[in-house]
Motif scaffolding. Structure first.
Motif, mmCIF file in Angstrom:
data_model
loop_
_atom_site.group_PDB
_atom_site.id
_atom_site.type_symbol
_atom_site.label_atom_id
_atom_site.label_comp_id
_atom_site.label_asym_id
_atom_site.label_seq_id
_atom_site.Cartn_x
_atom_site.Cartn_y
_atom_site.Cartn_z
ATOM 1 N N GLY A 1 1.092 5.802 -7.467
ATOM 2 C CA GLY A 1 -0.090 6.602 -7.798
ATOM 3 C C GLY A 1 0.222 8.072 -7.935
ATOM 4 O O GLY A 1 -0.260 8.739 -8.858
ATOM 5 N N TRP A 2 1.022 8.598 -7.036
ATOM 6 C CA TRP A 2 1.370 10.018 -7.127
ATOM 7 C C TRP A 2 2.206 10.284 -8.379
ATOM 8 O O TRP A 2 2.110 11.347 -8.984
ATOM 9 N N GLY A 3 3.048 9.351 -8.759
ATOM 10 C CA GLY A 3 3.813 9.508 -9.993
ATOM 11 C C GLY A 3 2.922 9.477 -11.219
ATOM 12 O O GLY A 3 3.109 10.245 -12.164
ATOM 13 N N VAL A 4 1.933 8.603 -11.230
ATOM 14 C CA VAL A 4 1.019 8.472 -12.362
ATOM 15 C C VAL A 4 0.066 9.665 -12.439
ATOM 16 O O VAL A 4 -0.225 10.174 -13.521
ATOM 17 N N PHE A 5 -0.433 10.128 -11.314
ATOM 18 C CA PHE A 5 -1.429 11.194 -11.300
ATOM 19 C C PHE A 5 -0.801 12.587 -11.185
ATOM 20 O O PHE A 5 -1.403 13.510 -10.661
ATOM 21 N N ALA A 6 0.415 12.751 -11.677
ATOM 22 C CA ALA A 6 1.062 14.035 -11.916
ATOM 23 C C ALA A 6 1.405 14.848 -10.683
ATOM 24 O O ALA A 6 1.210 16.048 -10.648
ATOM 25 N N ALA A 7 1.950 14.227 -9.679
ATOM 26 C CA ALA A 7 2.502 14.995 -8.564
ATOM 27 C C ALA A 7 3.879 15.494 -8.994
ATOM 28 O O ALA A 7 4.534 14.896 -9.841
ATOM 29 N N THR A 8 4.320 16.598 -8.415
ATOM 30 C CA THR A 8 5.629 17.132 -8.776
ATOM 31 C C THR A 8 6.729 16.325 -8.092
ATOM 32 O O THR A 8 6.486 15.563 -7.157
ATOM 33 N N TRP B 1 9.106 17.389 -6.143
ATOM 34 C CA TRP B 1 9.292 17.777 -4.745
ATOM 35 C C TRP B 1 8.230 17.138 -3.857
ATOM 36 O O TRP B 1 8.508 16.760 -2.723
ATOM 37 N N GLN B 2 7.023 17.023 -4.372
ATOM 38 C CA GLN B 2 5.964 16.371 -3.589
ATOM 39 C C GLN B 2 6.279 14.903 -3.374
ATOM 40 O O GLN B 2 6.095 14.368 -2.283
ATOM 41 N N ILE B 3 6.771 14.251 -4.392
ATOM 42 C CA ILE B 3 7.117 12.826 -4.261
ATOM 43 C C ILE B 3 8.306 12.660 -3.324
ATOM 44 O O ILE B 3 8.348 11.730 -2.523
ATOM 45 N N LEU C 1 0.807 -1.224 0.000
ATOM 46 C CA LEU C 1 0.000 0.000 0.000
ATOM 47 C C LEU C 1 0.842 1.276 0.000
ATOM 48 O O LEU C 1 0.541 2.199 -0.767
ATOM 49 N N PRO C 2 1.915 1.381 0.806
ATOM 50 C CA PRO C 2 2.759 2.571 0.672
ATOM 51 C C PRO C 2 3.432 2.671 -0.708
ATOM 52 O O PRO C 2 3.607 3.764 -1.244
ATOM 53 N N ALA C 3 3.774 1.531 -1.291
ATOM 54 C CA ALA C 3 4.340 1.559 -2.639
ATOM 55 C C ALA C 3 3.295 2.065 -3.635
ATOM 56 O O ALA C 3 3.625 2.792 -4.580
ATOM 57 N N TRP C 4 2.034 1.711 -3.438
ATOM 58 C CA TRP C 4 0.962 2.205 -4.300
ATOM 59 C C TRP C 4 0.869 3.733 -4.229
ATOM 60 O O TRP C 4 0.643 4.395 -5.247
ATOM 61 N N ILE C 5 1.058 4.303 -3.053
ATOM 62 C CA ILE C 5 1.003 5.758 -2.932
ATOM 63 C C ILE C 5 2.089 6.393 -3.803
ATOM 64 O O ILE C 5 1.835 7.359 -4.538
ATOM 65 N N LEU C 6 3.297 5.866 -3.752
ATOM 66 C CA LEU C 6 4.387 6.406 -4.574
ATOM 67 C C LEU C 6 4.081 6.275 -6.061
ATOM 68 O O LEU C 6 4.259 7.216 -6.844
ATOM 69 N N VAL D 1 -5.500 7.839 -0.966
ATOM 70 C CA VAL D 1 -4.417 8.833 -0.974
ATOM 71 C C VAL D 1 -3.547 8.651 -2.220
ATOM 72 O O VAL D 1 -3.023 9.623 -2.769
ATOM 73 N N GLY D 2 -3.411 7.445 -2.695
ATOM 74 C CA GLY D 2 -2.585 7.177 -3.868
ATOM 75 C C GLY D 2 -3.106 7.781 -5.153
ATOM 76 O O GLY D 2 -2.366 7.906 -6.125
ATOM 77 N N PHE D 3 -4.367 8.223 -5.194
ATOM 78 C CA PHE D 3 -4.932 8.809 -6.416
ATOM 79 C C PHE D 3 -4.595 10.288 -6.578
ATOM 80 O O PHE D 3 -4.904 10.868 -7.606
ATOM 81 N N PHE D 4 -3.992 10.921 -5.598
ATOM 82 C CA PHE D 4 -3.544 12.322 -5.648
ATOM 83 C C PHE D 4 -4.652 13.242 -6.166
ATOM 84 O O PHE D 4 -4.584 13.809 -7.244
#
Length: 166
Positions: free
Chosen positions: A25-32, A34-36, A18-23, A87-90
């Motif tokens: 998901g945030w990469g896929v859904f366009a987090a910057t 610095w946020q990652i 699940l924590p890996a999914w957050i990483l 949370v992983g869907f950003f």
């Protein structure tokens, strides 16, 4: 029983997946970037927290014996896992969902401690009751004086030998 057993086996892999999914998901859904980068620290703390709660749940003897968690654990784990997945869907609600995830993790942690203490107290009380029962059975029956006539008393010394007669 099947659901509770599935959560028993799922809780340790979930602490990594699940924590890996957050990483991811945030990469896929366009987090910057610095946020990652900031998220990596939060994900590590989430992993440690989930492993700690899984360890508390696993520490209970009933859970290990039956290989299934309690229904309270199922409810709290479902809420926590649902929040972590969301949370992983950003989304714009990610900050609120992240805060709720922390609250759910703290609730799961304290629930695990309380259940562990209650179960341990119950086992200790039953063990003490068993000891008391054994002690009551091992007590010697009360001595009664015998009245069957005359007795011959042989006095012995402290070392168990008969003293010489003069």
């Amino acid at each position: 029983m099947l659901i509770r057993r599935a959560f028993f086996y799922w809780q340790f892999p979930a602490a990594v997946i699940l924590p890996a999914w957050i990483l991811v998901g945030w990469g896929v859904f366009a987090a910057t970037g610095w946020q990652i980068l900031g998220l990596i620290v939060g994900v590590m703390m989430l992993t440690v927290g989930m492993l700690a709660t899984a360890g508390l749940i696993f520490a209970r003897k009933d859970v290990r014996a039956d290989k299934c968690v309690s229904w309270l654990d199922v409810a709290l784990l479902t809420v926590l896992h649902g929040l972590v997945i969301s949370v992983g869907f950003f989304t714009p609600a990610t900050a609120v969902l992240g805060s709720l995830s922390v609250v759910a993790l703290i609730a799961l942690f304290w629930s695990g401690i309380v259940q562990l203490v209650v179960e341990t107290r119950k086992r200790v009380r039953s063990a003490l009751a068993g000891f008391e029962e054994q002690a009551s059975r091992l007590q010697a029956p009360p001595r009664t004086s015998r009245i069957d006539g005359e007795y011959i008393v042989i006095e012995t010394s402290a070392d168990g030998r008969t003293p010489p007669r003069i």
